[in-house]
Design a protein around this motif. Sequence first.
Motif: not given
Length: 392
Positions: A10-12, A49-52
């Motif tokens: 996850h990018s965050d 990459s989860p987008d949530y």
Amino acid sequence: MVSNALFIHHSDSTGYKFHDDHPFDPIRQTLTIDLLKEAGALADDDILSPDYILDEAVIHLVHRADYVQAVKQLDDEDDPRRKAVLAEQFGLQTEDTPFFAGLHKAASAIATGSLEAAEAVMSGKALHAFHLAGGLHHAFPDRASGFCVYNDASIAIKHIRQKYGARVLYVDTDVHHGDGVQWSFYDDPDVCTYSIHETGKYLFPGTGFAFEKGVDKGYGACFNMPLEPFTEDDSWLESFNVTIRRVIDSFKPDVIISQHGCDAHAFDPLSHIHCSMRIYQEIPAILHELAHAYTGGRWIALGGGGYDIWRVVPRAWSLIWLEMTDHPLAAAIRDNKRSPLPRAWRERWQAQSDAPLPENWQDDLSAIPVIPRRGIITEQNRLTQAIVIQDL
């Protein structure tokens, strides 16, 4: 179609950074991903990459609502006194785990990645999944501890228990006891927690003794293998093999969740265990074997600690993915102790490292001093092994 393995990032999660001088540095993630790409073992298309960000209710599976609310509130609180009181109440004003702006989002992103890994494996989308940003095993339901704010491993386990009713074996190889996960499931007979770590007599968090075996219906589903300071490769691997094989054979899980802190290395500044990269190739190989023997291959691997972020962590975490995907480089490294790291990776990062980057995947053992009390340490660890498995 079932994928053999998924790499989740996850990018965050890279925003989980306390401050510039803190030993927990998310650049470890970037270094590992870049090393795998340079080694030809990972492409951008391979990364999920989860987008949530997961729903707050999922965090509440483990963490108290007032604690989660406090983490969120610290972002918006303007009164410095109220902010200090709130942070101190929930363990977020310590030297280890100080509050920073954006903490809730970053910690939630890490929990999201671990949940995504658990769901991928349990739904049958993949046999194995690796989420290197996960493994924050010290967080408690009502407070932060030991660099950890939300306990993503416990959240993933609770999700698996709630949705799939599966029996979970949690294996923690971080040099620090996996206390937050242990206490979350101390009375649960369907979650077996196993931790191998430096004894709490000398190291944070001061727990993880062999007599900690669970309570009520969970008694007998908790195992700790505390090691003597300055334990080296042979004794570490013997202790792990002797105990984990007996534990898994007795418990018979449906899935393995493993935490791969790589701070038992001799170079790590935050512990006294004295191992080399050898254990970090053997650990995932052993767990891979056990997953196929006992859980139909279902294996979820998380990251964890590791504070020599340049010389140790990228190699150790890369070896998990190489093993998980049966990449030919894993066998090549095992056969050739002088298997070189990608030159481009070393040249790219050397200027930022405070020590010379290693040339090979395995260590030059001449750089790791021999421990003179090896025999005594080995014997003490063997005595502890016998205590750990005496009821199995």
